[in-house]
Each structure stands twice: as C-alpha cells, then as structure tokens.
Design an enzyme around this catalytic site. Sequence first.
Site, mmCIF file in Angstrom:
data_model
loop_
_atom_site.group_PDB
_atom_site.id
_atom_site.type_symbol
_atom_site.label_atom_id
_atom_site.label_comp_id
_atom_site.label_asym_id
_atom_site.label_seq_id
_atom_site.Cartn_x
_atom_site.Cartn_y
_atom_site.Cartn_z
ATOM 1 N NE ARG A 1 -4.624 -1.620 1.363
ATOM 2 C CZ ARG A 1 -5.163 -1.659 2.706
ATOM 3 N NH1 ARG A 1 -4.766 -1.306 3.821
ATOM 4 N NH2 ARG A 1 -6.434 -2.093 1.988
ATOM 5 C CE LYS B 1 -21.343 -15.991 5.016
ATOM 6 N NZ LYS B 1 -21.627 -15.541 6.413
ATOM 7 N N GLY C 1 -10.145 -9.343 -1.632
ATOM 8 C CA GLY C 1 -8.731 -9.055 -0.190
ATOM 9 C C GLY C 1 -8.529 -10.558 -0.262
ATOM 10 N N GLY D 1 -14.165 -4.281 0.252
ATOM 11 C CA GLY D 1 -15.037 -3.881 -0.282
ATOM 12 C C GLY D 1 -15.780 -2.860 -0.718
HETATM 13 P P1 ADP Z 1 -12.894 -11.852 -0.931
HETATM 14 O O1 ADP Z 1 -12.090 -11.459 -0.017
HETATM 15 O O2 ADP Z 1 -11.581 -11.829 -2.169
HETATM 16 O O3 ADP Z 1 -14.019 -11.033 -2.097
HETATM 17 P P2 ADP Z 1 -14.275 -13.768 0.016
HETATM 18 O O4 ADP Z 1 -14.072 -13.409 1.483
HETATM 19 O O5 ADP Z 1 -15.633 -13.538 0.079
HETATM 20 O O6 ADP Z 1 -12.880 -13.313 -0.486
HETATM 21 O O7 ADP Z 1 -13.965 -15.531 0.472
HETATM 22 C C1 ADP Z 1 -12.593 -16.043 0.797
HETATM 23 C C2 ADP Z 1 -13.005 -17.123 1.568
HETATM 24 O O8 ADP Z 1 -13.728 -18.015 1.188
HETATM 25 C C3 ADP Z 1 -11.652 -17.660 1.851
HETATM 26 O O9 ADP Z 1 -11.364 -17.818 3.115
HETATM 27 C C4 ADP Z 1 -11.280 -19.347 1.135
HETATM 28 O O10 ADP Z 1 -10.958 -20.109 2.295
HETATM 29 C C5 ADP Z 1 -13.522 -19.066 1.270
HETATM 30 N N1 ADP Z 1 -13.512 -20.335 0.427
HETATM 31 C C6 ADP Z 1 -13.469 -20.531 -0.725
HETATM 32 N N2 ADP Z 1 -13.940 -22.074 -0.835
HETATM 33 C C7 ADP Z 1 -14.614 -21.920 -0.444
HETATM 34 C C8 ADP Z 1 -15.303 -23.668 0.015
HETATM 35 N N3 ADP Z 1 -15.430 -24.470 -0.456
HETATM 36 N N4 ADP Z 1 -15.331 -23.720 1.635
HETATM 37 C C9 ADP Z 1 -15.368 -22.745 2.922
HETATM 38 N N5 ADP Z 1 -14.830 -21.948 2.044
HETATM 39 C C10 ADP Z 1 -14.206 -21.353 0.539
HETATM 40 MG MG MG Z 2 -13.145 -11.371 1.756
#
Ligand code: ADP
Ligand code: MG
Length: 396
Positions: free
Chosen positions: A38, A199, A353, A376
């Site tokens: 950053r 989710k 992230g 976010g």
């Molecule tokens: P980002 O931060 O890139 O937006 P998210 O916060 O939505 O991504 O999701 C990241 C998390 O999702 C990670 O910690 C990862 O371990 C989890 N994840 C990915 N696939 C699965 C899965 N099949 N079951 C449980 N958790 C998962």
């Molecule tokens: Mg995230």
Amino acid sequence: MAKKTIRDISIAGKRVLVRVDFNVPFVRNTNYIADDRRLRAMLPTIRYLKDQQARIILCSHLDRPGGVVVPSLQMEPVATKLSEILGEPVKYIRHIVGDKAQESVAELAAGEVSLLENLRFHAGEEANDDAFAKELANLADVYVNDAFAASHRKHASIDKISNFLPSVSGFLMEAELDMLGSVLDSPDRPLIAIVGGAKVSDKIAVMKSLLVSVNTVLVVGGMAASFLKAQGLQVGSSLAGEKEVALASNLLEWASPAGVSIQLPTDVVVAPTIDDASLSKTVDVGNIPDNMAIVDIGPDTANNFAAFIRKSRTVVWNGPAGVFEVPPFDIGTRKIAESLAQLRKGITIIGGGSTAEAVDSFGLANRMSHVSTGGGATLEFLEGKDLPGISVLQEY
Ligand code: ADP
Ligand code: MG
C-alpha cells in the site's frame, strides 16, 4: 463522468492534502510492516506531486483506535518505512489538526513529504464531522483522494473534506476507476465474471449487478454449493442454508432471460474437514457424500473454466475457488490464476482481499492487468453503488 486528477489542476507549490490508505498489517507486537504494497502503490502520486514542488501532506487511518490515541497505532513506523521506500525523509507529524499540525505544515519545504498522525485518533474522522473536516482542510490548498480502498466510507477525510477544498483523484484512484469502470461501462467481450468465496449472501449484490453486463459467470468456491443445491443436487455438509439456496435460485432464474450463462462446477474436491487433506477426494457433483463438504473445484471444472477464460477478452474475478489457505485446496484457485495469467489479449481484473492475497501468493499478481486495492470498496463499486469518496471528486 471521468474524474479530474492531480494532472488537471494547478498544484505547483501548493499545500496538497492526500488521503491515502496506509492501513498496513504489522508483524504481531512489533513495529515491523508485514506488507508494504500500500505504501509502494502511492509512489506515482507522491513523485508527481514532488515534481510539481507541492508541499505534500499525506493522511490515513490505521486500524480501529476508535477516536482515541492508541500508542501502538501511531503512524511513525509507517512514515519511517515510506521514507525508506522513497529514499528521502518523510516528516512524521504527531498531530492531525490544531496549531501544532498547522505549524508543522507551515514548515514544509516545496517538494517535501509529510505524514499526519492516524486520522482515527480523532473522533471526528469516523463521525464525518464538519468541524473536524474543516480543520483538516485548513492545513491545505488542495485535497487529493488516492485511497480507493477507503472510499466507501463516509468519513471526514473521505467525504466532508470535499466541502472545503478543491477535490481531485490521485493516480491509484484513477487506475482503479479506469479498470473497474471498464468492466461496467464498455468491456471488451466476451466478459466473464468468476465469483467465489465462502457465501452467496456476501456476493449476491455484486452478482446481480454483474448479470447486467457479463456474458458468463463461472461460480466457484463454497458458494457453488448453494447453486448446486438450488439445482436439486445433494451437497453433503457444505454450507448451503435455505436462504443461501434461495438467493442462488433467484440468480439462476434471472440469468437466462438476461442472456447470461451461469456455469457451475461439474466436479469438486470434498473433505470431511479442512484439517486432514488425506481424507479428501474428487467427486462428480452428483456424488457428493453426506458427511463431506466442498473445499475446492475439481480438475475437470478447472479445465472447463480455463477454456471459458481462454475465449474471453475481459475477466473480473472475485472470490477464491476453494479454501486456498490450506493446500492442497489451493489447486483450483491456482489453476484459475494461471489461466488468467496466460490470457494474452485480454484484460484481467482481480477484486477482493482474499482473491488478491491468493494471486499474490502464487507470484502471479504482476501478470494481471489490475489487482484492485479495495476489498469492500471494490465490491460496492462493482455493485454499481455510488461511493461517497468518489462522488465528491470534481468531474470534467
Ligand atoms: P474476497 O476477500 O476475495 O472477496 P471472500 O472473502 O468472499 O473473498 O472469500 C474468501 C474465503 O472463502 C477464503 O477464506 C476461502 O477459504 C473461502 N472459501 C473458498 N472456497 C471455500 C469452500 N469451498 N468452503 C469454505 N470456504 C471457502
Ligand atoms: Mg474477503
């Protein structure tokens, strides 16, 4: 509605207040900065302002002190690190507003760089307080927002400040708006969204918004379970509650009239827990055992999705394909990252992230067209929301 940048207004010799996002991680209980990306991301803006002989006043929040001074969250180590990266002194100003801050700023030489104390030591910051914003504005002649990642927050240094100073964007903000904006406005097609993570409920808004513009959505990660269940499949012990499944079901219904194809995994890696990879196996999505949960996409899915990626011109990716933090459940995420890296004539945009962290851990970050610095903020931008810190900036 392109936003004006520091290139578009006169800043020579002026006092320029730059909101940056120096909310960096520290190695636990030390002053050692664990990840300085950053800080490095601010170099183009800082160097340009120096060339213009501006008096540079950087300001940022760090963590969540909650409106009071927390010594472990002072900006001094950040100033030190920035100075090391920049190769010249960065003046650490121990105050945010008030006479002492004014005095320190008045002493700045043309082209000199300074960094104010943690903005969140003052309760006025998160309260978006008028008087605090005005005091902050009094330090400078021009306001620059280069903190894209903080621009979804209605805080004084992001929002109210613009009532008191001419307000433009810095170069990092410009790059974020150009790249993320191109996905929403005029993407090269086919445009593919890869959406994953844990989710559906986290991603429903961004998926809805992307359904308007994308050609294909590749669903990966834990949320794939809700989509599979919505299609009548058994997903074992994967997280796929009633609400999540209903959301997935809605998205599937919206997609086809909108001419969007939603692609789901055809095979997945399942495991009873993420703690013991030796008990994991790859199965067809029709054969997920009762007591196991989806932890990654399978190899056939990774290959099919790679073929979609090869044929695309723009890819935006948010959300890992599996529990990438726990190898070997990083394989699917890695394969997707590699497919993106190999896309020669296309734009690849990483948002989120965890997704950025995964791509970086594979050493592939610099093979992407753009890795967004926002979590976010990136999601809200892609959802089509107006971000307070962006809407207040001057337009052409
Ligand atoms: P980002 O931060 O890139 O937006 P998210 O916060 O939505 O991504 O999701 C990241 C998390 O999702 C990670 O910690 C990862 O371990 C989890 N994840 C990915 N696939 C699965 C899965 N099949 N079951 C449980 N958790 C998962
Ligand atoms: Mg995230």
